[in-house]
Design an enzyme around this catalytic site. Structure first.
Site, short mmCIF file in Angstrom:
data_model
loop_
_atom_site.label_atom_id
_atom_site.label_comp_id
_atom_site.label_asym_id
_atom_site.label_seq_id
_atom_site.Cartn_x
_atom_site.Cartn_y
_atom_site.Cartn_z
N ASP A 1 18.71 -9.73 -27.18
CA ASP A 1 18.53 -10.62 -26.05
C ASP A 1 18.34 -12.05 -26.58
O ASP A 1 17.57 -12.24 -27.53
CB ASP A 1 17.28 -10.16 -25.27
CG ASP A 1 17.29 -10.67 -23.85
OD1 ASP A 1 17.45 -11.90 -23.68
OD2 ASP A 1 17.15 -9.84 -22.93
N ALA B 1 23.98 -14.46 -18.92
CA ALA B 1 23.18 -15.13 -17.88
C ALA B 1 23.03 -14.20 -16.69
O ALA B 1 23.83 -13.27 -16.51
CB ALA B 1 23.88 -16.41 -17.43
N TYR C 1 20.03 -20.43 -9.08
CA TYR C 1 21.11 -20.04 -9.99
C TYR C 1 21.94 -21.27 -10.37
O TYR C 1 22.13 -21.57 -11.55
CB TYR C 1 22.00 -18.98 -9.33
CG TYR C 1 23.32 -18.80 -10.04
CD1 TYR C 1 23.36 -18.32 -11.34
CD2 TYR C 1 24.53 -19.16 -9.43
CE1 TYR C 1 24.57 -18.19 -12.01
CE2 TYR C 1 25.73 -19.03 -10.09
CZ TYR C 1 25.75 -18.55 -11.38
OH TYR C 1 26.94 -18.43 -12.05
N PHE D 1 35.33 -21.14 -10.54
CA PHE D 1 35.26 -20.83 -9.12
C PHE D 1 35.09 -19.29 -9.04
O PHE D 1 34.30 -18.77 -9.80
CB PHE D 1 36.44 -21.47 -8.38
CG PHE D 1 36.14 -22.96 -8.21
CD1 PHE D 1 36.14 -23.81 -9.31
CD2 PHE D 1 35.73 -23.46 -6.99
CE1 PHE D 1 35.74 -25.14 -9.19
CE2 PHE D 1 35.34 -24.79 -6.86
CZ PHE D 1 35.34 -25.63 -7.97
N HIS E 1 30.00 -8.63 -5.04
CA HIS E 1 31.19 -9.47 -4.90
C HIS E 1 32.26 -8.86 -4.00
O HIS E 1 32.44 -7.64 -3.96
CB HIS E 1 31.77 -9.79 -6.28
CG HIS E 1 30.85 -10.64 -7.09
ND1 HIS E 1 30.24 -10.20 -8.23
CD2 HIS E 1 30.39 -11.89 -6.86
CE1 HIS E 1 29.45 -11.15 -8.70
NE2 HIS E 1 29.52 -12.20 -7.88
#
Ligand code: UDP
Length: 323
Positions: free
Chosen positions: A51, A75, A141, A169, A187
């Site tokens: 990590d 991330a 975020y 994007f 998503h």
């Protein structure tokens, strides 16, 4: 060239690792496997489980590794989660990222490519969005990614670290071997395809009362292999910079669902529900600068081709990654 890829077991990192290996780079993947998958690490890459929050470890890896470049994907990336747990985002995306920057300086790394996001713009005033749009994030975020861009700028001016921040994007699609498998999945494209695979009953459309032609949100869906190409070009950029990576074309939620119906042959029932907090109506990127300065030539210009590749991967991997 020897490249360290943080987050190389994740969605975009795994495809970039494959792309680099295909081009003859030596790649070491550094990933905690907290959200990534061991099976998503290309077998040709060296794998280090760890990590970036472990400061001693990552600095040692960079001091000893002789890396020419770093691609930093590791991330947390869920806007919604960042609204309820902002600390997780600042601690990891900014705080732990600083360990990596210090390691890059100690290891004399020549080139740093950062996985940034259009979420750093917040609600844009211009569409398509150019790089000089005001960066005013509306989520922790987006803010954490912007903060890391700013840290990079300081490391560049103080230590001469050359960096390129790539503001993606909506990353979508798959390579032959690597695709999208998040848990939980939030998503649009992978969820629509889960419905087509019979794993979910319907797709929820988050609002159809936006100021767009069909009332649903418009996004710019960019293929992960086009992102990978941009990362490789960015490694060799002679100077630091910030670039948008999008197609310049928008596609609404309803258009994605319709395209997926055609591609999969499945009815994909849709259910209209309320808006999801924090969703801007339209996000489309202008990527002229990346084309001009990096020589980027995206190959997937329309959303159908992107969804088709995601579908090909989903059909071959209906359970996602096994580990
Ligand atoms: N979306 C939706 N239903 C879902 C997931 C997403 O209607 O189950 C919409 C979402 O509100 C947004 C678009 O699809 O307008 C793209 O969302 P996604 O989470 O894929 O990416 P984001 O733009 O948030 O990064």
């Amino acid at each position: 060239m020897k490249i360290l890829v943080t987050g190389g077991a994740g969605y975009i990192g795994s495809a970039c690792t494959e792309y680099l290996l295909d081009k003859g780079y030596a790649v070491t993947v550094f990933d905690s496997l907290v959200t990534g998958h061991r099976d998503a690490v290309d077998k040709r890459a060296e794998f280090l489980e760890g990590d970036i929050s472990n400061r001693e470890l990552i600095i040692n890896v960079l001091k000893k590794g002789g890396f020419d470049g770093i691609m930093h994907f590791a991330a947390y990336s869920l806007v919604g989660e960042s609204m309820t747990n902002p600390g997780k985002y600042f601690q990891n995306n900014l705080g732990a990222g600083i360990n990596l920057l210090d390691g890059a300086v100690e290891g004399k790394v020549k080139s740093f490519v950062f996985s940034s996001t259009c979420a750093t713009y917040g609600e844009p005033t211009q569409i398509p969005i150019p790089e000089n749009e005001k960066q005013s994030p509306i989520s922790p975020y987006g803010e954490s990614k912007l903060m890391f861009e700013k840290a990079l700028k300081w490391y560049s001016s103080i230590f001469g670290l050359k960096y390129v921040a790539l503001r993606y994007f909506n990353a979508a699609g798959a390579s032959k071997n690597f695709g999208e498998d998040h848990n939980p999945e939030t998503h649009l494209v992978p969820i629509v395809l889960k419905v087509a695979l019979g794993k979910m009953k319907s797709i929820k459309i988050f609002g159809d009362d936006y100021p767009t032609p069909d009332g649903t949100c418009i996004r710019d869906y960019i293929h992960i292999l086009d992102l990978a190409q941009a990362h490789e070009l960015a490694l060799h950029s002679p100077r630091s910079g910030h670039y948008n990576l999008g197609t310049g074309n928008g596609c609404s939620v309803k258009e994605i669902i319709e395209a997926s119906r055609k591609i999969t042959g499945h009815a994909i029932p849709a259910e209209l529900v309320g808006r999801r907090p924090g969703d801007p109506p339209r996000l489309i990127g202008c990527s002229d600068l990346a084309k001009k300065e990096l020589g980027w030539k995206p190959r997937f210009e329309n959303a159908e081709a992107v969804v088709q590749s995601a579908w090909d991967w989903a059909k071959n991997n209906p359970e996602g990654y096994l580990s």
